[in-house]
Design a protein around this motif. Structure first.
Motif, PDB file in Angstrom:
ATOM      1  N   ARG A 203       0.850  -1.192   0.000  1.00 45.85           N
ATOM      2  CA  ARG A 203       0.000   0.000   0.000  1.00 45.85           C
ATOM      3  C   ARG A 203       0.888   1.245   0.000  1.00 45.85           C
ATOM      4  O   ARG A 203       1.942   1.271   0.638  1.00 45.85           O
ATOM      5  N   LEU A 204       0.438   2.285  -0.704  1.00 46.97           N
ATOM      6  CA  LEU A 204       1.222   3.509  -0.779  1.00 46.97           C
ATOM      7  C   LEU A 204       0.876   4.472   0.361  1.00 46.97           C
ATOM      8  O   LEU A 204       0.989   5.685   0.227  1.00 46.97           O
ATOM      9  N   ASP A 205       0.470   3.900   1.456  1.00 48.89           N
ATOM     10  CA  ASP A 205       0.195   4.639   2.678  1.00 48.89           C
ATOM     11  C   ASP A 205       1.522   5.211   3.208  1.00 48.89           C
ATOM     12  O   ASP A 205       2.538   4.510   3.220  1.00 48.89           O
ATOM     13  N   PRO A 206       1.536   6.486   3.654  1.00 51.87           N
ATOM     14  CA  PRO A 206       2.774   7.040   4.217  1.00 51.87           C
ATOM     15  C   PRO A 206       3.370   6.182   5.331  1.00 51.87           C
ATOM     16  O   PRO A 206       4.598   6.161   5.514  1.00 51.87           O
ATOM     17  N   PHE A 207       2.514   5.455   6.071  1.00 49.57           N
ATOM     18  CA  PHE A 207       3.016   4.577   7.136  1.00 49.57           C
ATOM     19  C   PHE A 207       3.953   3.513   6.581  1.00 49.57           C
ATOM     20  O   PHE A 207       4.854   3.039   7.271  1.00 49.57           O
ATOM     21  N   LYS A 208       3.737   3.118   5.309  1.00 52.88           N
ATOM     22  CA  LYS A 208       4.566   2.088   4.672  1.00 52.88           C
ATOM     23  C   LYS A 208       5.886   2.646   4.145  1.00 52.88           C
ATOM     24  O   LYS A 208       6.798   1.892   3.809  1.00 52.88           O
ATOM     25  N   GLY A 209       5.959   3.975   3.994  1.00 55.54           N
ATOM     26  CA  GLY A 209       7.229   4.617   3.688  1.00 55.54           C
ATOM     27  C   GLY A 209       7.755   4.588   2.270  1.00 55.54           C
ATOM     28  O   GLY A 209       8.976   4.639   2.083  1.00 55.54           O
ATOM     29  N   PRO A 210       6.909   4.544   1.219  1.00 56.31           N
ATOM     30  CA  PRO A 210       7.486   4.578  -0.130  1.00 56.31           C
ATOM     31  C   PRO A 210       8.273   5.857  -0.401  1.00 56.31           C
ATOM     32  O   PRO A 210       9.249   5.854  -1.168  1.00 56.31           O
ATOM     33  N   ASP A 211       7.886   6.958   0.250  1.00 56.62           N
ATOM     34  CA  ASP A 211       8.620   8.211   0.076  1.00 56.62           C
ATOM     35  C   ASP A 211      10.045   8.091   0.601  1.00 56.62           C
ATOM     36  O   ASP A 211      10.983   8.679   0.034  1.00 56.62           O
ATOM     37  N   LEU A 212      10.229   7.325   1.677  1.00 54.91           N
ATOM     38  CA  LEU A 212      11.570   7.161   2.231  1.00 54.91           C
ATOM     39  C   LEU A 212      12.485   6.440   1.247  1.00 54.91           C
ATOM     40  O   LEU A 212      13.665   6.763   1.131  1.00 54.91           O
ATOM     41  N   LEU A 213      11.944   5.474   0.506  1.00 53.95           N
ATOM     42  CA  LEU A 213      12.743   4.800  -0.514  1.00 53.95           C
ATOM     43  C   LEU A 213      13.203   5.801  -1.574  1.00 53.95           C
ATOM     44  O   LEU A 213      14.366   5.779  -1.993  1.00 53.95           O
ATOM     45  N   LEU A 214      12.314   6.690  -2.018  1.00 47.73           N
ATOM     46  CA  LEU A 214      12.708   7.689  -3.018  1.00 47.73           C
ATOM     47  C   LEU A 214      13.802   8.599  -2.477  1.00 47.73           C
ATOM     48  O   LEU A 214      14.774   8.908  -3.187  1.00 47.73           O
ATOM     49  N   ARG A 215      13.665   9.010  -1.233  1.00 44.58           N
ATOM     50  CA  ARG A 215      14.682   9.883  -0.637  1.00 44.58           C
ATOM     51  C   ARG A 215      16.025   9.156  -0.502  1.00 44.58           C
ATOM     52  O   ARG A 215      17.088   9.738  -0.749  1.00 44.58           O
ATOM     53  N   ALA A 216      15.968   7.881  -0.142  1.00 42.54           N
ATOM     54  CA  ALA A 216      17.204   7.096  -0.040  1.00 42.54           C
ATOM     55  C   ALA A 216      17.852   6.925  -1.402  1.00 42.54           C
ATOM     56  O   ALA A 216      19.076   7.060  -1.550  1.00 42.54           O
ATOM     57  N   ALA A 217      17.038   6.639  -2.420  1.00 41.91           N
ATOM     58  CA  ALA A 217      17.569   6.449  -3.773  1.00 41.91           C
ATOM     59  C   ALA A 217      18.269   7.701  -4.273  1.00 41.91           C
ATOM     60  O   ALA A 217      19.298   7.627  -4.966  1.00 41.91           O
ATOM     61  N   ALA A 218      17.729   8.861  -3.915  1.00 39.75           N
ATOM     62  CA  ALA A 218      18.340  10.122  -4.346  1.00 39.75           C
ATOM     63  C   ALA A 218      19.685  10.368  -3.669  1.00 39.75           C
ATOM     64  O   ALA A 218      20.529  11.102  -4.192  1.00 39.75           O
ATOM     65  N   MET A 219      19.917   9.728  -2.515  1.00 40.01           N
ATOM     66  CA  MET A 219      21.164   9.904  -1.771  1.00 40.01           C
ATOM     67  C   MET A 219      22.227   8.880  -2.147  1.00 40.01           C
ATOM     68  O   MET A 219      23.396   9.044  -1.790  1.00 40.01           O
ATOM     69  N   MET A 220      21.839   7.824  -2.851  1.00 39.73           N
ATOM     70  CA  MET A 220      22.766   6.720  -3.128  1.00 39.73           C
ATOM     71  C   MET A 220      23.825   7.088  -4.174  1.00 39.73           C
ATOM     72  O   MET A 220      23.594   7.925  -5.051  1.00 39.73           O
ATOM     73  N   HIS A 274      16.944  -6.327  -7.592  1.00 43.35           N
ATOM     74  CA  HIS A 274      18.147  -6.670  -6.832  1.00 43.35           C
ATOM     75  C   HIS A 274      17.812  -6.762  -5.348  1.00 43.35           C
ATOM     76  O   HIS A 274      18.279  -7.654  -4.649  1.00 43.35           O
ATOM     77  N   VAL A 275      17.018  -5.781  -4.895  1.00 40.96           N
ATOM     78  CA  VAL A 275      16.692  -5.684  -3.467  1.00 40.96           C
ATOM     79  C   VAL A 275      15.243  -5.221  -3.330  1.00 40.96           C
ATOM     80  O   VAL A 275      14.796  -4.333  -4.064  1.00 40.96           O
ATOM     81  N   THR A 276      14.519  -5.810  -2.384  1.00 43.36           N
ATOM     82  CA  THR A 276      13.211  -5.284  -1.986  1.00 43.36           C
ATOM     83  C   THR A 276      13.414  -4.419  -0.755  1.00 43.36           C
ATOM     84  O   THR A 276      14.127  -4.810   0.179  1.00 43.36           O
ATOM     85  N   VAL A 277      12.795  -3.243  -0.759  1.00 41.62           N
ATOM     86  CA  VAL A 277      12.967  -2.287   0.336  1.00 41.62           C
ATOM     87  C   VAL A 277      11.636  -2.163   1.086  1.00 41.62           C
ATOM     88  O   VAL A 277      10.593  -1.925   0.475  1.00 41.62           O
ATOM     89  N   VAL A 278      11.696  -2.335   2.407  1.00 45.27           N
ATOM     90  CA  VAL A 278      10.493  -2.262   3.247  1.00 45.27           C
ATOM     91  C   VAL A 278      10.740  -1.198   4.320  1.00 45.27           C
ATOM     92  O   VAL A 278      11.220  -1.508   5.412  1.00 45.27           O
ATOM     93  N   PRO A 279      10.404   0.070   4.013  1.00 40.76           N
ATOM     94  CA  PRO A 279      10.727   1.173   4.933  1.00 40.76           C
ATOM     95  C   PRO A 279       9.571   1.581   5.848  1.00 40.76           C
ATOM     96  O   PRO A 279       9.455   2.746   6.226  1.00 40.76           O
ATOM     97  N   SER A 280       8.709   0.635   6.221  1.00 39.41           N
ATOM     98  CA  SER A 280       7.544   0.932   7.066  1.00 39.41           C
ATOM     99  C   SER A 280       7.967   1.424   8.444  1.00 39.41           C
ATOM    100  O   SER A 280       9.052   1.093   8.942  1.00 39.41           O
ATOM    101  N   TYR A 281       7.070   2.172   9.077  1.00 36.04           N
ATOM    102  CA  TYR A 281       7.278   2.504  10.481  1.00 36.04           C
ATOM    103  C   TYR A 281       7.186   1.255  11.342  1.00 36.04           C
ATOM    104  O   TYR A 281       7.904   1.103  12.337  1.00 36.04           O
ATOM    105  N   HIS A 282       6.276   0.348  10.962  1.00 39.46           N
ATOM    106  CA  HIS A 282       6.067  -0.875  11.736  1.00 39.46           C
ATOM    107  C   HIS A 282       5.389  -1.911  10.836  1.00 39.46           C
ATOM    108  O   HIS A 282       4.601  -1.550   9.964  1.00 39.46           O
TER     109      HIS A 282
END
Length: 381
Positions: A203-220, A274-282
């Motif tokens: 789910r693209l709920d903010p609790f699941k954190g898809p935005d955090l993956l985008l922010r991490a990708a931009a820093m890589m 290559h990798v699945t990213v799970v950046p949820s709060y919980h």
């Protein structure tokens, strides 16, 4: 949760358990009774409009939902030995029916508002849900928690008793979720075969954190492709928000939105990554992480909830604090260290064999037997 209920019911059928799954009728073209197999039925019950309704608006229809379930049972002259409810709304219905039918009640919360609030204090949960979950804990005969950590939290923060909570993990279909050829999978999904792929599925709920993956990708350091599975491809405010964020981060040209995909397609998508990213709060359990590992794809996830049970840190992926910088660093490490990546990929599938549905169903069946035996002993006394 729907996958859990269907798979568990069908696996329980192999133990000669008959299961009726009651759910609200949301589609006029759907028959009232759908036979999943000779032992398992899905029964649609009228309660409010025969159309999808937001979950926050469902509570008002619980009285008619429970009344119509009982009327269905009476028409069939049926009798149940036990109720197993899922999520707090069904739990409230189950609590009323258990009292009416004088049978035992098992519940699985899947997510608990109190634990979500502890993980993300800035997002308050509805007071009604908090109250009803607390009432459920006080009244149900048994709670099935997916991890030892959730059992501890139920006892410490929610007042459950030590004898009330059994730990049984969620399951994964190990026949469906199998590794596929990575290059072939990418070709079928029109992804660049030379560029690493990071996957978010859920789910693209903010609790699941898809935005955090985008922010991490931009820093890589590595300019990886990002595949996001979930939501709708048109008219979805969550998708639009992520698209806007990707533009702001200047990575939109390598972010692919696939929308929600049928479950049968997910092994191909996991295998392409290559990798699945799970950046949820919980996460109570972390089904996407288990499915990914079953397909041989390592996981980088938040060090929280059930993810700490599923992922073996340093062996099948990484568990990190919920911060874009930590995710970026671990993802770069994996993508820049071929030997480490190969080791994690090789270890991934074996690490989740314990989550087969056959194993899960056997444990749930044992709980059912114990509860029914306890109830019979009380009657005999």
């Amino acid at each position: 949760m729907n996958v859990y209920m269907r798979e568990l019911a069908c696996a329980l059928a192999k133990y000669n358990v008959k299961v009726d799954i009651f759910t609200r009728w949301t589609n006029e073209t759907a028959p009232q009774v759908v036979q999943l197999n000779p032992q398992v039925r899905v029964i649609h019950i009228k309660a409010g409009p025969v159309a999808p309704i937001h979950k926050n608006d469902l509570y008002q229809y619980l009285p008619i939902f429970t009344r119509n379930i009982d009327e269905f049972r009476c028409r069939e002259a049926g009798q149940y030995d036990l109720i197993h409810s899922h999520y707090w709304l069904s739990g409230v219905a189950g609590m009323r029916l258990a009292r009416l039918w004088d049978i035992s009640h098992v519940t699985t919360f899947h997510t608990l508002a109190r634990l979500k609030q502890l993980a993300h204090p800035n997002e308050p949960e509805p007071p009604l849900r908090l109250e009803m979950e607390q009432r459920l804990i006080q009244h149900v005969d048994r709670i099935i928690a997916p991890t030892v950590d959730e059992r501890t939290e139920l006892i410490r923060f929610c007042g459950a008793t030590t004898s009330q909570v059994d730990v049984i993990p969620c399951g994964v279909d190990l026949d469906l979720f199998v590794p596929r050829d990575q290059q072939q999978a990418r070709k079928l999904l029109y992804l660049d075969p030379q560029q690493p792929v990071l996957l978010f599925a859920g789910r693209l709920d903010p609790f699941k954190g898809p935005d955090l993956l985008l922010r991490a990708a931009a820093m890589m350091e590595e300019e990886a492709q990002i595949v996001i599975v979930g939501g709708k491809l048109s008219g979805d405010k969550d998708v639009k928000g992520l698209q806007t964020l990707a533009k702001e981060l200047k990575i939109s040209q390598r972010v692919h939105f696939l929308g929600a995909r049928p479950r049968q397609e997910m092994p191909l998508i996991y295998s392409a990554a290559h990798v699945t990213v799970v950046p949820s709060y919980h996460e109570s359990f972390g089904l996407a992480a288990v499915e990914s590992l079953a397909c041989g794809t390592p996981v980088v996830a938040t060090r929280a909830g059930g993810l700490m049970t599923v992922i073996q840190h340093g062996e099948t992926g990484y568990l990190v604090p919920r911060c874009a910088g930590f995710f970026a660093e671990r993802l770069d490490t994996l993508l820049h260290t071929p030997d480490l990546y190969a080791h994690m990929s090789a270890a991934a599938r074996d690490s989740v064999r314990r989550f087969s549905w056959s194993s899960v169903a056997r444990q749930v069946h044992d709980v059912y037997d114990a509860i029914i035996d306890e109830a019979e002993c009380l009657v005999a006394q």
